[in-house]
Design a protein around this motif. Sequence first.
Motif, PDB file in Angstrom:
ATOM      1  N   ALA A 202      53.640  28.054 -56.475  1.00 14.67           N
ATOM      2  CA  ALA A 202      53.801  28.129 -55.371  1.00 14.67           C
ATOM      3  C   ALA A 202      54.536  29.860 -55.010  1.00 14.67           C
ATOM      4  O   ALA A 202      54.480  30.549 -54.296  1.00 14.67           O
ATOM      5  CB  ALA A 202      54.675  27.085 -54.593  1.00 14.67           C
ATOM      6  N   ASP A 203      55.869  29.892 -55.925  1.00 17.23           N
ATOM      7  CA  ASP A 203      56.824  30.940 -55.894  1.00 17.23           C
ATOM      8  C   ASP A 203      55.782  32.324 -56.122  1.00 17.23           C
ATOM      9  O   ASP A 203      56.073  33.193 -55.505  1.00 17.23           O
ATOM     10  CB  ASP A 203      57.759  30.716 -57.103  1.00 17.23           C
ATOM     11  N   MET A 204      55.015  32.224 -57.225  1.00 16.01           N
ATOM     12  CA  MET A 204      54.255  33.468 -57.557  1.00 16.01           C
ATOM     13  C   MET A 204      53.224  33.723 -56.784  1.00 16.01           C
ATOM     14  O   MET A 204      52.845  34.916 -56.459  1.00 16.01           O
ATOM     15  CB  MET A 204      53.888  33.392 -59.075  1.00 16.01           C
ATOM     16  N   LEU A 205      52.461  32.863 -56.369  1.00 15.26           N
ATOM     17  CA  LEU A 205      51.129  33.055 -55.717  1.00 15.26           C
ATOM     18  C   LEU A 205      51.124  32.956 -54.137  1.00 15.26           C
ATOM     19  O   LEU A 205      50.454  33.693 -53.553  1.00 15.26           O
ATOM     20  CB  LEU A 205      50.054  31.974 -56.322  1.00 15.26           C
ATOM     21  N   CYS A 206      51.936  32.106 -53.445  1.00 15.61           N
ATOM     22  CA  CYS A 206      51.943  31.862 -52.075  1.00 15.61           C
ATOM     23  C   CYS A 206      52.584  32.701 -51.295  1.00 15.61           C
ATOM     24  O   CYS A 206      53.864  32.982 -51.476  1.00 15.61           O
ATOM     25  CB  CYS A 206      52.232  30.304 -52.007  1.00 15.61           C
ATOM     26  N   ASP A 207      52.023  33.189 -50.106  1.00  9.91           N
ATOM     27  CA  ASP A 207      52.814  33.698 -49.283  1.00  9.91           C
ATOM     28  C   ASP A 207      53.817  32.905 -48.335  1.00  9.91           C
ATOM     29  O   ASP A 207      54.891  33.313 -48.226  1.00  9.91           O
ATOM     30  CB  ASP A 207      51.938  34.689 -48.080  1.00  9.91           C
ATOM     31  N   ARG A 208      53.279  31.962 -48.148  1.00  8.66           N
ATOM     32  CA  ARG A 208      54.047  31.083 -47.454  1.00  8.66           C
ATOM     33  C   ARG A 208      53.690  29.294 -47.968  1.00  8.66           C
ATOM     34  O   ARG A 208      52.708  29.481 -48.500  1.00  8.66           O
ATOM     35  CB  ARG A 208      53.773  30.818 -45.835  1.00  8.66           C
ATOM     36  N   VAL A 209      54.705  28.631 -47.829  1.00  8.24           N
ATOM     37  CA  VAL A 209      54.817  27.396 -48.235  1.00  8.24           C
ATOM     38  C   VAL A 209      55.322  26.281 -47.198  1.00  8.24           C
ATOM     39  O   VAL A 209      55.957  26.741 -46.274  1.00  8.24           O
ATOM     40  CB  VAL A 209      55.439  26.885 -49.730  1.00  8.24           C
ATOM     41  N   ALA A 210      54.577  24.930 -47.090  1.00  6.05           N
ATOM     42  CA  ALA A 210      54.923  24.158 -46.555  1.00  6.05           C
ATOM     43  C   ALA A 210      55.237  23.101 -47.604  1.00  6.05           C
ATOM     44  O   ALA A 210      54.495  22.346 -48.430  1.00  6.05           O
ATOM     45  CB  ALA A 210      53.883  23.554 -45.435  1.00  6.05           C
ATOM     46  N   ILE A 211      56.471  22.231 -47.019  1.00  3.09           N
ATOM     47  CA  ILE A 211      56.704  21.111 -47.998  1.00  3.09           C
ATOM     48  C   ILE A 211      56.739  19.663 -47.270  1.00  3.09           C
ATOM     49  O   ILE A 211      57.150  19.557 -46.207  1.00  3.09           O
ATOM     50  CB  ILE A 211      58.220  21.260 -48.434  1.00  3.09           C
ATOM     51  N   ILE A 212      55.523  18.777 -47.919  1.00  4.62           N
ATOM     52  CA  ILE A 212      55.095  17.564 -47.334  1.00  4.62           C
ATOM     53  C   ILE A 212      55.689  16.515 -47.797  1.00  4.62           C
ATOM     54  O   ILE A 212      55.702  16.410 -49.064  1.00  4.62           O
ATOM     55  CB  ILE A 212      53.723  17.663 -46.716  1.00  4.62           C
ATOM     56  N   ASP A 213      56.336  15.367 -47.254  1.00  3.56           N
ATOM     57  CA  ASP A 213      56.597  14.320 -47.916  1.00  3.56           C
ATOM     58  C   ASP A 213      56.457  13.098 -46.736  1.00  3.56           C
ATOM     59  O   ASP A 213      56.575  13.422 -45.600  1.00  3.56           O
ATOM     60  CB  ASP A 213      58.149  14.446 -48.302  1.00  3.56           C
ATOM     61  N   ARG A 214      56.105  12.104 -47.340  1.00  4.96           N
ATOM     62  CA  ARG A 214      55.822  10.762 -46.274  1.00  4.96           C
ATOM     63  C   ARG A 214      55.032  11.087 -45.090  1.00  4.96           C
ATOM     64  O   ARG A 214      55.504  10.685 -44.226  1.00  4.96           O
ATOM     65  CB  ARG A 214      57.154  10.035 -46.249  1.00  4.96           C
ATOM     66  N   GLY A 215      53.884  12.089 -45.113  1.00  6.35           N
ATOM     67  CA  GLY A 215      53.228  12.376 -44.371  1.00  6.35           C
ATOM     68  C   GLY A 215      54.042  13.223 -43.078  1.00  6.35           C
ATOM     69  O   GLY A 215      53.086  13.392 -42.203  1.00  6.35           O
ATOM     70  N   ARG A 216      54.982  13.986 -43.510  1.00  6.53           N
ATOM     71  CA  ARG A 216      55.599  14.849 -42.386  1.00  6.53           C
ATOM     72  C   ARG A 216      55.845  16.168 -42.958  1.00  6.53           C
ATOM     73  O   ARG A 216      56.280  16.247 -44.349  1.00  6.53           O
ATOM     74  CB  ARG A 216      57.029  14.164 -41.927  1.00  6.53           C
ATOM     75  N   ILE A 217      55.545  17.021 -42.287  1.00  9.57           N
ATOM     76  CA  ILE A 217      56.195  18.423 -43.026  1.00  9.57           C
ATOM     77  C   ILE A 217      57.712  18.620 -42.729  1.00  9.57           C
ATOM     78  O   ILE A 217      58.295  18.432 -41.666  1.00  9.57           O
ATOM     79  CB  ILE A 217      55.556  19.653 -41.975  1.00  9.57           C
ATOM     80  N   GLN A 218      58.151  19.006 -44.082  1.00 12.09           N
ATOM     81  CA  GLN A 218      59.777  18.714 -43.975  1.00 12.09           C
ATOM     82  C   GLN A 218      60.231  20.157 -44.121  1.00 12.09           C
ATOM     83  O   GLN A 218      61.270  20.644 -43.396  1.00 12.09           O
ATOM     84  CB  GLN A 218      60.141  18.152 -45.267  1.00 12.09           C
ATOM     85  N   ALA A 219      59.542  21.304 -44.479  1.00 13.34           N
ATOM     86  CA  ALA A 219      59.944  22.728 -44.111  1.00 13.34           C
ATOM     87  C   ALA A 219      58.790  23.485 -44.419  1.00 13.34           C
ATOM     88  O   ALA A 219      57.920  23.201 -44.966  1.00 13.34           O
ATOM     89  CB  ALA A 219      61.065  22.879 -45.327  1.00 13.34           C
ATOM     90  N   THR A 220      58.808  24.818 -43.668  1.00 13.30           N
ATOM     91  CA  THR A 220      57.704  25.626 -43.797  1.00 13.30           C
ATOM     92  C   THR A 220      58.388  27.159 -43.814  1.00 13.30           C
ATOM     93  O   THR A 220      59.199  27.360 -43.197  1.00 13.30           O
ATOM     94  CB  THR A 220      56.878  25.627 -42.495  1.00 13.30           C
ATOM     95  N   GLY A 221      57.765  27.836 -44.710  1.00 10.71           N
ATOM     96  CA  GLY A 221      58.180  29.175 -44.705  1.00 10.71           C
ATOM     97  C   GLY A 221      57.845  30.015 -45.895  1.00 10.71           C
ATOM     98  O   GLY A 221      56.884  29.523 -46.793  1.00 10.71           O
ATOM     99  N   VAL A 222      58.388  31.408 -46.027  1.00  2.46           N
ATOM    100  CA  VAL A 222      58.240  32.096 -47.195  1.00  2.46           C
ATOM    101  C   VAL A 222      59.000  31.482 -48.188  1.00  2.46           C
ATOM    102  O   VAL A 222      60.225  31.346 -47.755  1.00  2.46           O
ATOM    103  CB  VAL A 222      58.526  33.627 -46.717  1.00  2.46           C
TER     104      VAL A 222
END
Lengths: 259, 269
Positions: A202-222
Amino acid sequence: MSSSADPAVQVKDLTRDFGSTRALDGASFEVGKSEIFGLLGPNGAGKTTTMRILLTLLRPTSGTARVAGLDVTAEPVAVRRQVGWVPQDRTVDPLLTAAENVTFMAGMYHLSPREGRRRAAELLAMADLSEHARRPARDLSGGMRRKLELAMSLVNVPAVLFLDEPTLGLDISARRNLWAYVREIRDSGTTIMLTTHYLEEADMLCDRVAIIDRGRIQATGVPAELKERLACATLDDVFLAATGQQLAEQPAADQLVTS
Amino acid sequence: MTAAGLGIQPVTVWTGLWREHRVLFGRWLARLRREPLALLALLVQPMVWLLLFGHLFGQMAATAQVPGGSYLRFMTAGAVVMTTFNGCLMGGVELLFDRESGFLIRMLAAPARRVSIVTSRFIYLAALTTAQGLIITAAAWIMGVRYATGLAGIAACLAIGALFGAGITALSVGLAFSLRTHSQFFPITGFASLPLTFASSALVPLALMPGWLRAVARLNPMTYAIDALRTLILTGWQAGPLLGTVAALVAFDVICLTAATLALRRGLR
């Protein structure tokens, strides 16, 4: 209708129940055009469910999802023409040759036989598989088979390419090789949305990430921004801060080294 | 390189159907060609029915009343239909393999019509069992079996075989979508295959069967197909019974397709 201003993927309040289990619980996020976007989360967090809804393989219980400006519930076939997918299961046909696997998919996307052959030659060249075109897929190495799967998913020049754990089970050199290929696909104009268990990926390849847990997006960003915002040194710590847990132990297949 | 999202344009319904069936059929055929043992078995098995059973039972049958005068002549219709039956009964398992491997769901994510995956399998099995039927007919001809109805009769026999095979294929496909793994598929088809064959007129005329078995055999769609073929081979054109058989087989196909559709609705969802 889609317009050039639309984001590549737009998910709003997406919910999906399986019986009494809520797999997705009001998830919302957007993926910009030509981004490499990573969806991170432990097993059972809702990654696969999200992806299957975007691929029109599952209907949402409520909420909306648009891919390339098209509503996945209202226009599923139009969405299918615009997307590619590499599932987590190994899905090349081992009995077909590398080229036959690609021309088969081309036919399933309604390319003419001639267009299919031309596209297969082009995609196999891009994946460095030209010299293996006539070999049965079962004789290819793990890394080559994964590249073949990517080539198969690109026959329609997708607007959005979905990759489910693209480097699971690959050794580090095959993994880096595949990252380079994924960047090349993005540079040609395709948006990429992937799920991964590897935070390094995720760190090397992704421009942005979203962290998902228990069906909800917990955080989004670069990735770098997330680390800063949550005052964390690594994406691992970001994950811990966002979900209250370490990223679930790596799946068993991760232990395998395939060359 | 083409710009993203501009790669493919929608095609007309018929062009789409043609292109997806072309690659689906091609894949089934390519998979068969890459498995030389399976291919050999498909070519040799029809001969085994004819030679082994034909001679084995032919000796015993010499003393009994066999319609058509020779057991081999009697047996040819049974060999054609049994081969169709076995080929089609196993025919659904490839779809189960695709479900297990994840290849099926990948195909479902493509714009191709979902039902084409199944119809291509029907076409493939009809082509395959027709080819086997031709092999049996040629082998029987070499051994002196002449069709009372000539070339048109051969074509009619193969068409009736395909009509019967379609229903069996539907059952097999339905089974493939009702089970979780192929390790459940083979015991079920293996168990069904032999009793259904023996409880039909394939090997023994109904008149020589014990009463209870005759009653079962009369309900067996295989009997209808075999009796129609046998009439075409031994006797000649008999429009009445022939149309009756076709009607019975169409009814059988409709029932099987309905059952398979219910299984498919769940499996392809």
